[in-house]
Design a protein around this motif. Structure first.
Motif, short mmCIF file in Angstrom:
data_model
loop_
_atom_site.label_atom_id
_atom_site.label_comp_id
_atom_site.label_asym_id
_atom_site.label_seq_id
_atom_site.Cartn_x
_atom_site.Cartn_y
_atom_site.Cartn_z
N ARG A 152 24.55 39.42 32.16
CA ARG A 152 25.48 39.16 33.27
C ARG A 152 24.94 39.85 34.53
O ARG A 152 24.45 40.98 34.43
CB ARG A 152 26.87 39.77 33.04
N GLU A 173 29.12 37.00 48.12
CA GLU A 173 28.71 36.99 46.72
C GLU A 173 29.88 36.46 45.92
O GLU A 173 30.99 36.99 46.02
CB GLU A 173 28.40 38.43 46.30
N GLU A 174 29.63 35.39 45.19
CA GLU A 174 30.70 34.81 44.36
C GLU A 174 30.56 35.36 42.94
O GLU A 174 29.51 35.19 42.31
CB GLU A 174 30.55 33.29 44.35
N PRO A 198 36.30 36.67 43.09
CA PRO A 198 36.30 35.49 42.23
C PRO A 198 36.13 34.23 43.08
O PRO A 198 36.45 34.22 44.28
CB PRO A 198 37.68 35.50 41.58
N PRO A 199 35.62 33.15 42.46
CA PRO A 199 35.30 31.94 43.23
C PRO A 199 36.46 31.41 44.08
O PRO A 199 36.24 30.98 45.22
CB PRO A 199 34.91 30.93 42.14
N TYR A 239 31.10 34.58 39.79
CA TYR A 239 31.49 33.50 38.89
C TYR A 239 31.88 34.08 37.53
O TYR A 239 31.47 35.18 37.18
CB TYR A 239 30.38 32.46 38.76
N GLY A 240 32.63 33.36 36.78
CA GLY A 240 33.07 33.84 35.47
C GLY A 240 34.52 34.31 35.51
O GLY A 240 35.12 34.54 34.46
N TYR A 241 35.08 34.47 36.72
CA TYR A 241 36.51 34.86 36.82
C TYR A 241 37.35 33.65 37.17
O TYR A 241 36.89 32.75 37.83
CB TYR A 241 36.68 35.95 37.89
N THR A 287 36.53 33.53 47.24
CA THR A 287 35.42 33.38 48.18
C THR A 287 35.45 31.99 48.85
O THR A 287 35.15 31.87 50.03
CB THR A 287 34.04 33.62 47.51
#
Ligand SMILES: Cc1cc2nc3c(=O)[nH]c(=O)nc-3n(C[C@H](O)[C@H](O)[C@H](O)COP(=O)(O)OP(=O)(O)OC[C@H]3O[C@@H](n4cnc5c(N)ncnc54)[C@H](O)[C@@H]3O)c2cc1C
Length: 232
Positions: A52, A227-228, A203-204, A230-232, A207
Motif C-alpha cells: 500500500r 493526493e487521492e 478519500p476520493p 484511494y481505497g477509502y 478530493t
C-alpha cells in the motif's frame, strides 16, 4: 528499495494507528512525500495484495519514519496491526509531488479530509522546524473530534504563520465550525482566494469535491496539488 523495522504502534484517533519505523541509512524525503510499504512473506492476502502507498506523516528531520492509517478489515491492515514489533517490511520511495512550493510570497492552503492530514502534519512539523516563512492555513475536516488524528499537536503548532481551521461535520455537540469545506468557509478565513497555492488530500469523494470547488473558484490547475487516498 529499503527494508524498515516496525518499532511501535500508537493509537492517534478512533480506529486509527500510527506506525513507527527505523529510518534506514541513506534515506531522506521531503515533507509531504509518500512511500510504498510491502509486507514480506505475508500470509494469504485478499485481492488488493501485500503493498500500500502511505504518506510519511513524520517530518524529514525526525529520527524515525511514521505513517498513520485508519484500521480497516483488509488483510494488509489486519496483518500490519498484529505483526510483532521488530517485523521488517519493504519500503520503496520516496515519491510524490505534494511538497511545499518555494515562492514564499504565495500562501499555502492545506485542505485535509480525515486521514488526509498525514502530508500536512509532516509539512507543518517541517515548516516549524525550519522556520519557513510561508503563510499556511490548514482546514482540517473530520466527522467527529475522536476521528481527528494529531489535532492537539496541530493546535499547538498554530502561530503567526500557521493557522488551523477545524471543522467537525457530524458532531452536534461541537461548539466550533461544523460545515464541510466549502467556498463560503474558505472565503471567511482567506483574505484573497486567488493568491494561495492549494494542497488537498483525503478519500476520493473529498478530493473530487474539493477539486470541483476550486475549479469553480477559477483556481488554475497549476495552483492545485493533491493526493487521492484511494481505497477509502
Ligand atoms: C499517494 C498515496 C498516499 C496515501 N497515504 C495514505 C496515508 O497516509 N494514510 C492512509 O490511511 N492511507 C493512505 N493512502 C491510501 C492507502 O494506500 C490505502 O489505499 C488505504 O489505506 C486503504 O487500504 P485498505 O487496506 O484499508 O483497503 P484495500 O483493501 O486496499 O482496498 C483498496 C481498494 O482500492 C482499490 N485500489 C487498489 N489500487 C488502486 C488504484 N491504484 N487506484 C484506485 N483504486 C485502487 C482496490 O481495488 C480496493 O478495492 C494513500 C494512497 C496514496 C495513493
Amino acid at each position: 528499495m529499503y527494508e524498515v523495522t516496525l518499532r511501535r504502534r500508537e493509537p492517534v484517533a478512533e480506529r486509527t494507528l500510527a506506525f513507527y519505523f527505523d529510518k534506514p541509512a541513506g534515506f531522506s524525503h521531503d515533507a509531504g512525500q509518500n512511500v510504498m510499504l510491502s509486507l514480506i512473506e505475508p500470509p494469504a492476502m485478499d485481492a488488493a495484495g501485500p503493498s500500500r502507498p502511505f504518506t510519511l506523516a513524520s517530518a524529514p528531520h525526525e529520527p524515525e519514519l511514521m505513517i498513520a492509517t485508519r484500521m480497516r478489515d483488509s488483510s494488509f491492515k489486519r496483518h500490519l496491526g498484529s505483526v510483532p514489533l521488530g517485523t521488517r517490511l519493504e519500503m520503496d520511495g520516496p515519491a510524490g509531488l505534494l511538497v511545499l512550493h518555494e515562492d514564499v510570497s504565495r500562501p499555502a492552503v492545506f485542505l485535509a479530509g480525515g486521514i488526509g492530514i498525514t502530508p500536512f502534519l509532516a509539512m507543518a512539523r517541517d515548516a516549524e522546524k525550519r522556520k519557513l516563512p510561508h503563510r499556511i492555513v490548514l482546514f482540517y475536516s473530520n466527522r467527529r473530534p475522536r476521528d481527528a488524528a494529531f489535532l492537539a499537536e496541530l493546535e499547538r503548532l498554530q502561530g503567526d504563520r500557521f493557522r488551523l481551521v477545524t471543522t467537525m461535520t457530524d458532531a452536534p455537540e461541537w461548539r466550533g465550525e461544523r460545515r464541510r469545506i466549502s467556498r463560503e468557509l474558505l472565503a471567511e478565513h482567506l483574505p484573497d482566494l486567488r493568491s494561495p497555492i492549494y494542497y488537498f488530500a483525503g478519500p476520493p469523494g473529498m478530493t473530487m469535491a474539493v477539486q470541483g470547488m476550486l475549479s469553480e473558484l477559477g483556481i488554475a490547475e497549476d495552483d492545485m496539488r493533491s493526493e487521492e487516498f484511494y481505497g477509502y
